[in-house]
Design an enzyme around this catalytic site. Structure first.
Site, mmCIF file in Angstrom:
data_model
loop_
_atom_site.group_PDB
_atom_site.id
_atom_site.type_symbol
_atom_site.label_atom_id
_atom_site.label_comp_id
_atom_site.label_asym_id
_atom_site.label_seq_id
_atom_site.Cartn_x
_atom_site.Cartn_y
_atom_site.Cartn_z
ATOM 1 N N HIS A 1 5.647 -10.019 -17.612
ATOM 2 C CA HIS A 1 6.127 -11.405 -17.580
ATOM 3 C C HIS A 1 7.220 -11.631 -16.543
ATOM 4 O O HIS A 1 7.588 -12.763 -16.253
ATOM 5 C CB HIS A 1 6.630 -11.820 -18.966
ATOM 6 C CG HIS A 1 7.959 -11.198 -19.332
ATOM 7 N ND1 HIS A 1 8.075 -9.868 -19.673
ATOM 8 C CD2 HIS A 1 9.205 -11.711 -19.379
ATOM 9 C CE1 HIS A 1 9.339 -9.601 -19.931
ATOM 10 N NE2 HIS A 1 10.052 -10.692 -19.757
ATOM 11 N N GLY B 1 10.899 6.061 -9.839
ATOM 12 C CA GLY B 1 9.773 5.684 -8.998
ATOM 13 C C GLY B 1 9.588 4.191 -8.887
ATOM 14 O O GLY B 1 10.438 3.402 -9.320
ATOM 15 N N ASP B 2 8.451 3.817 -8.317
ATOM 16 C CA ASP B 2 8.128 2.421 -8.042
ATOM 17 C C ASP B 2 6.769 2.106 -8.651
ATOM 18 O O ASP B 2 5.751 2.637 -8.216
ATOM 19 C CB ASP B 2 8.106 2.189 -6.530
ATOM 20 C CG ASP B 2 7.779 0.751 -6.155
ATOM 21 O OD1 ASP B 2 7.600 -0.084 -7.071
ATOM 22 O OD2 ASP B 2 7.704 0.470 -4.949
#
Length: 301
Positions: free
Chosen positions: A272, A252-253
């Site tokens: 980060h 997924g995203d």
């Protein structure tokens, strides 16, 4: 039997041996000028470690000491040049040379074996790669402009680049897995997950952290969310840890939507990598699927 890098010849088996030359005493603190000079030339050490990792030297020494000449024959390298490389690494405690000019493993060199517990082979083999190394050449321009060096050099974000370059993506996965081994125990020790039912690891690579959590907490189920090109390698790692049946793997995203229902959401070495605006987007997506009792762990080690 120890594993060998592909295409390498196995050294004849030999009993475990130890160097007959005692390691030298730790050097006294250097004067500032000498210490700074060492730092200035530090890039050479990174490259030397990289070369040793790429050649699989530590794997070839797993069964005992070996001369540079024999190692050169096994790796298809120039014997005298390899000897100088190994002596340089031995001077900082990576490998040890005995009185017969044979080299053997030290505790640090052992971590360059592919199958060593806590191996850093993947990280060593990545950091000297030209496509990584060239980014550091752009550091001055990044400081001047605030622009990401990788994006400027390659015309795309780091993760987009990996999605387009399968070989480099595999190298990065191996490096991240080796780092995860170092960090996993610290995370498990620092945070109590008793009473948690579902842990969602967002951008969790091949699942090394999640596998360790599920091994430590038999009642927890896991969800691993990663990019499609990364999750392909997750199933085997989770199966090796014998936790695959308690873990769902989702391609997924994290900028779009995350799985709901988790008690704990983990972002390790994720935030980060992005600028402030993108980091806020990730955090908002996390919050949108979290219940009021759910927790978010940011692990930035």
């Amino acid at each position: 039997m120890t594993s060998q890098p592909p295409g390498r010849t196995q050294l004849p088996h030999a009993p475990k041996q130890y160097p007959d030359r005692e390691p030298s005493a730790p050097p006294q603190q250097l004067p500032p000028q000498a210490a700074l000079l060492n730092m200035i030339g530090g890039f050479r050490l990174t490259q030397a470690i990289y070369v040793a990792a790429k050649l699989g030297i530590a794997d070839l020494l797993a069964d005992g000491p070996c001369s540079a000449e024999d190692l050169a024959q096994l790796t298809g390298t120039h014997a005298r040049s390899l000897y100088r490389l190994l002596r340089a690494l031995a001077s900082v405690g990576i490998f040890c040379e005995d009185s017969s000019s044979r080299f053997s493993l030290t505790p640090m060199a052992d971590l360059l074996r592919c199958d060593a517990p806590g191996s850093l082979h993947g990280q060593a083999a990545l950091m000297g790669e030209p496509w990584i190394w060239q980014v550091t050449d752009e550091m001055l321009e990044s400081v001047r402009t605030g622009e990401a060096a990788f994006d400027r050099l390659y015309g795309m974000h780091f993760w987009e680049y990996l999605a387009r370059h399968v070989e480099h993506n595999a190298a990065c996965d191996a490096a991240m897995t080796s780092l995860s081994t170092l960090e996993t125990q610290a995370i498990i020790t620092a945070y109590d997950l008793d009473g948690v039912s579902i842990v969602v690891d967002v951008g969790g690579g091949r699942g090394a952290l999640l596998a360790a959590i599920l091994s430590a907490y038999p009642d927890i189920r896991g969800v691993l969310l990663e990019q499609p090109q990364v999750v392909e390698g997750a199933r085997s790692l989770l199966e090796q840890a014998d936790v695959a049946e308690r873990c769902d793997i989702i391609a997924g995203d994290m900028f779009a939507r995350l799985p709901s229902g988790g008690d704990v959401y983990i972002l390790k070495r994720v935030i980060h990598d992005w600028d402030d605006e993108q980091a806020v987007t990730i955090l908002r997506v996390c919050r949108s699927v979290m219940s009021d009792r759910a927790r978010l762990l940011l692990c930035l080690l």
